[in-house]
Design an enzyme around this catalytic site. Structure first.
Site, PDB file in Angstrom:
ATOM      1  N   SER A 164     -13.768  55.103  67.609  1.00 19.63           N
ATOM      2  CA  SER A 164     -13.345  55.037  66.209  1.00 19.63           C
ATOM      3  C   SER A 164     -13.686  56.326  65.479  1.00 19.63           C
ATOM      4  CB  SER A 164     -14.027  53.861  65.507  1.00 19.63           C
ATOM      5  OG  SER A 164     -13.490  52.639  65.933  1.00 19.63           O
ATOM      6  N   ASP A 218      -7.539  53.819  56.485  1.00 19.04           N
ATOM      7  CA  ASP A 218      -8.831  53.903  57.169  1.00 19.04           C
ATOM      8  C   ASP A 218      -9.164  55.370  57.442  1.00 19.04           C
ATOM      9  OD1 ASP A 218     -11.154  53.285  58.460  1.00 19.04           O
ATOM     10  OD2 ASP A 218     -10.203  52.455  60.256  1.00 19.04           O
ATOM     11  N   HIS A 220     -14.036  53.065  58.091  1.00 16.53           N
ATOM     12  CA  HIS A 220     -14.907  51.965  58.511  1.00 16.53           C
ATOM     13  C   HIS A 220     -16.142  52.464  59.253  1.00 16.53           C
ATOM     14  CE1 HIS A 220     -12.750  52.166  62.499  1.00 16.53           C
ATOM     15  NE2 HIS A 220     -13.956  51.820  62.918  1.00 16.53           N
TER      16      HIS A 220
END
EC number: 3.4.21.120
Length: 980
Positions: free
Chosen positions: A238, A140, A90
């Site tokens: 992230s 992911d 992402h």
């Protein structure tokens, strides 16, 4: 005939060793999971607490990557090879990411230029094909290929990818890294942050996520975090790494930071909170589940790389019969595949043993065999050997009719593999040992404990017999040595003999110091290694060489040895001068907050066993040479019969107290407000008849100041003989997180202000069984120094679903503890009777001789009580009490003064602080005076000690201020005491 002779020697030449090349080649330019520029004594602080993050130490994370758009950080990443970085899918959804995003490595602080920093362009991005940006909960993961190759050095290194058989149990403490926000919707930090999080059981994670959204399905995630929140990865983290440490020290990329509901929100009892306030653990993409995809995409640019659609490129499985051959790969002209996992189980007729002989061996070399390797397990799953490199392992004789072989390869670097021949042999053909093999060595080479460089097995009983050529003797030189330390090496030990009968002992070794080389007296040497049922370390690795007897020898002592545990001399020069420091530093192998592990013997030297009726009843901690602190519920019913009590200090094994110090209980002092029903004020002091003698096994613990408070998720350590349900005879240790008060009160009724909870709310072992009562909970203050913050009070029964332990909060009892000890010593009120009628008046004079551990009485009969303002220098040469005040009226620019306390030459000074309040004042304490003074401490209202002891006869307090609105009020008493 000659051929038969050679084969016979091969069968006898058996050893369990890591294969390695003739030269000490690196195998790769880099060594994954290592931190070359980090100080050897520095590691990720697994006893730290972070809310959103705390600054990492530069050099500790050489694999860390920052993805920057227009020069600004937006996601993290991890170096895994010289051209590849892993991040979250992402993070790389931009269509033209190659033009807008740059990869920064070697960066730590965004606000300063660092020589290690390098910027790379992106050549290509490979997102997992199953990743769905609309529902980005699974797969992911993305590979970022760099435009140029990374030049690895001490500041830049890759992290290790997990192998298929890596296992990190639930509760293992791991590290998340990133430049994410310090709190939800908070500011971004400039320097790299780190957070310690425990792994959560997979099904537990799924049940928590159902409280967030029942429609969510998780297939490729690993979860970590504390139920009460307070620690988490956050926005900006992230794509960053989530790393766990293998037992031998390497850091493995277990996950990539993916997402979480909020940042560091609590998720315990989620269902009771409104949806907008619910939280979740940290959710990380599980790298181990995606190894096949990684391997396929990381090796696209290698034309000679063999690809296989199956997990193993050859026919593995069960091999039955009396003889056979195993090949990998099956075609000698090919290489084995990357990311392979092959398992063979060899079964020979019942009653036979198995001989393994290697015909060829060429597997990617690594000093710890963590990249590509062949492992061999016994039928019971005990590891016999782990092999890599290009040197054929010597034949292995397996003392069983079944053996399992497993081959693992990682995602890069492949070799020609191996071939071996197995044969069923009669059990009595050669002597066996409990190692599962016997080593009879006729050649120079290396030997080591099974499973090295991982921890050796329990119940090991291994033997090597070495024969040198005629006219030579044998020399064993140790490269690595870590064997459970104990006095006399009674637990685990390596023994070297000069003969085959085991009557001529050359040396007995244990501990962590590298032994000197050992020389034989003939051309025969026997080496044995034995371990008990617990506490396993890395073991040993040694080189066997053959030398002429005429070779220089230092002395006969080089032939003998007794390798005892190292002392923590740097941390503790003199046993009498400190508290909370173990001469034998504590060591954790597993870093797990659920399952306790056995402590290194005597690494918690303040921990004592409290015995009544000659049986271990509960636990306590040494405060001074005559005082032990414990829980009131342990001793409340025994106040009237103290003499039947026995305190055992310096004890590791309840069944072996030979070297322990045993002290009879003189009297018991239970807190006057103790409530037997509610367990409120659950603290007591025990006075022993004869003082403890401080040594490497017996030391006092430090007390906190009365204003200290533990923050939620702070990791501390509880020790005891009963941390894992069943009573253990050897002392155990467990890291436990401190819980928020409201979380504690949800699980227990009757939690008062004098209690707190610590531990994990999970369906695992309970940490507060009845017999553990009184055990100390200690937390690190400075590195290597521990302070007691809790005393185990109560908890649920061992057979019920566990909850966290309930502890009495020691800081809140500091006034009572110090008042009690001081009153016994006759300091606080020398003209009055003790506060507790259980202390006989005739004991007061005895207490005065035991300081500094029990705070002492004044040696001088004169005293002075002074009320002064802060001006100039005041010399105080008689014990007494002083009140120092200052305000803006003392001068237009505030006040400045020095109090110099001068005791006789052979004395030390004890300061007893009673009150401190100040505004815009600096208060610094020095050892000595004038130009000879050295900094000792700085006082604040939040950090004021109850008692401070000087090293020498002079101590200085310096107060200063330049502010016009300054104010100061300091009240203390001071006394002088003979150093002897």
């Amino acid at each position: 005939m000659a051929e038969t002779s050679v084969f016979s020697i091969m069968m006898l030449t058996v050893m369990t060793a890591v294969g390695r090349g003739a030269t000490d080649r690196p195998g790769r330019v880099s060594r994954c999971g290592e931190r070359p520029s980090a100080n050897a004594s520095v590691t990720y602080n697994l006893l730290s607490r972070i809310v959103g993050g705390t600054s990492a130490v530069k050099g500790e994370s050489p694999w860390m990557v920052s993805l920057k758009r227009d020069g600004k950080h937006f996601c993290g990443g991890t170096i895994i090879s010289d051209k590849h970085v892993l991040t979250a899918a992402h993070c790389v959804l931009d269509k033209n990411i190659e033009y807008h995003v740059r990869v920064s490595i070697g960066d730590h602080d965004f606000t300063v230029y660092e020589r290690s920093e390098q910027i790379f362009a992106i050549k290509a991005v490979f997102k997992h094909p199953n990743f769905n940006p609309i529902r980005p909960f699974n797969y992911d993961l993305a590979i970022v290929e760099l435009g140029e190759s990374i030049a690895f050095d001490k500041d830049i290194q890759p992290a290790c990818l997990p192998s298929p058989d890596d296992v990190f149990p639930t509760g293992t403490l791991c590290i998340a890294l990133g430049w994410g926000r310090l709190q939800e919707n908070g500011r971004l930090p400039s320097s790299l942050q780190q957070v310690v999080l425990p792994l959560i059981e997979y099904r537990k994670c799924l049940s928590i996520m159902e409280t967030v959204d029942r429609r969510l399905a998780f297939e490729t995630v690993v979860c970590a975090g504390f139920p009460e929140g307070g620690k988490d990865a956050c926005q900006g983290d992230s794509g960053g790494p989530f790393l766990c440490q293998r037992s031998q020290g390497r850091w493995v990329l277990v996950g990539v930071t993916s997402w979480g509901l909020g940042c560091a929100r609590k998720w315990v009892d989620n269902i009771l909170d409104p949806p907008e306030r619910r939280g979740s653990p940290g959710v990380f993409t599980d790298i181990q589940r995606l190894l096949n995809w990684l391997s396929a995409n990381l090796n696209q640019d290698k034309p000679d790389f063999p690809t296989y659609e199956v997990q193993c490129s050859t026919n593995d499985g069960i091999e039955k019969g009396t003889a056979g051959e195993i090949l990998l790969p099956t075609d000698y002209r090919k290489y084995y595949s990357n990311n392979e996992k092959c398992i063979w189980t060899i079964i020979v007729p019942k009653g036979k043993h198995i001989l393994l002989t290697f015909n060829s061996f060429n597997v990617e070399w690594d000093y710890s065999c963590d990249l590509d390797y062949l492992v061999i397990y016994s039928a019971l799953g005990r590891l016999i050997g782990k092999f890599c490199g290009d040197v054929r392992p010597r034949p292995l004789l397996i003392a069983d009719a079944s053996v399992t072989l497993k081959f693992i390869s990682d995602f890069q670097e492949y070799k020609t593999g191996f071939s071996l021949f197995y044969q069923a042999v009669e059990p009595n053909t050669y002597p066996d040992s409990d190692c599962g093999s016997v080593a009879v060595i006729f050649e120079e080479g290396e030997i080591q404990t099974m499973n090295h460089p991982h921890v050796y097995s329990s119940h090991a009983n291994c033997q090597w017999v070495v024969h040198s050529p005629a006219n030579h003797i044998i020399k064993i030189t140790f490269l690595v040595f870590e064997v459970e330390p104990s006095e006399g090496c009674i637990f685990d030990r390596l023994v070297v003999y000069h003969d085959l009968q085991g009557t001529m002992v050359a040396g007995i070794f244990c501990g962590f110091s590298l032994p000197d080389p050992v020389l034989s007296v003939s051309n025969v040497m026997q080496i044995t290694f034995t371990s008990d049922y617990s506490v396993n370390y890395l073991g040993f690795q040694a080189v066997i060489s053959f030398v002429l007897p005429s070779s220089p020898v230092k002395s006969e002592t080089q032939w003998k040895g007794n390798n005892q545990p190292r002392k923590n001399q740097d941390a503790m020069q003199h046993y009498e001068e400190g508290c909370g420091v173990s001469p034998l530093p504590p060591r954790f192998i597993h870093h797990n907050i659920i399952k306790a592990e056995e402590a290194m013997p005597n690494s918690w030297p303040w921990h004592v066993s409290i015995n009544f009726g000659n049986k271990h009843l509960c636990n306590g901690a040494i405060l001074s040479k005559t005082f032990v602190v414990t829980s009131a519920n342990c001793v409340a019913d025994r106040e009237e019969f103290p003499s039947v009590g026995l305190i055992v200090a310096g004890l590791h094994d309840l069944e072996s107290s030979t070297d322990a110090q045993k002290r009879t209980v003189e009297y018991v002092i239970v807190h006057p407000d103790y409530n037997r029903l509610s367990k409120d004020y659950d603290v007591a002091l025990i006075h022993v008849q004869m003082p403890f003698q401080y040594n490497s096994h017996v030391q006092p613990i430090c007390l906190p100041d009365g204003h200290s408070k533990l923050e939620p998720s702070k990791l501390c350590v509880v020790s005891g003989w009963d941390l894992n349900v069943e009573l253990s005879t050897k002392l155990q240790q467990l890291e436990v997180p401190v819980l928020m008060d409201d979380v504690c009160k949800k699980y227990y009724d009757g939690i008062t202000d004098r209690m707190f909870c610590a531990g994990v709310i999970a369906e695992e072992d309970n940490v507060s069984c009845l017999a553990q009562s009184g055990a100390p909970l200690v937390c690190q203050s400075d590195p290597g120094t521990y302070v007691i913050f809790g005393i185990v009070s109560w908890g649920v029964g061992c057979n019920e679903p566990p909850k966290a332990g309930v502890y009495s909060s020691v800081p809140l009892f500091i006034p009572w503890i110090m008042e009690t000890i001081l009153s016994v010593a006759g300091i606080a009120n020398t003209d009055t009777e003790p506060h507790h009628p259980l202390i006989p008046p005739d004991k007061l004079s005895q207490e005065k001789a035991l300081l500094p551990d029990s705070p002492p009485s004044n040696d001088s009969s004169s005293s002075q009580d002074i009320y002064v303002t802060c001006k100039d220098v005041m010399s105080l040469q008689s014990p007494g009490e002083i009140k120092l005040v200052a305000s803006a009226q003392d001068g237009p620019e505030g006040g400045r003064c020095q109090l110099i306390f001068q005791a006789p030459e052979d004395h030390f000074i004890l300061l007893h602080f009673k009150q401190l309040s100040h505004e815009h004042y600096s208060l610094i304490i020095y050892e000595g005076a004038s130009s000879n003074k050295t900094f000792k401490a700085q006082l604040t209202e939040e950090k004021i000690p109850t008692i401070m002891k000087s090293v020498g006869p002079v101590i200085t307090i310096e107060a200063s201020s330049t502010a016009q609105d300054s104010a100061l009020h300091l009240w203390l008493s001071y006394s002088f005491h003979n150093q002897n």
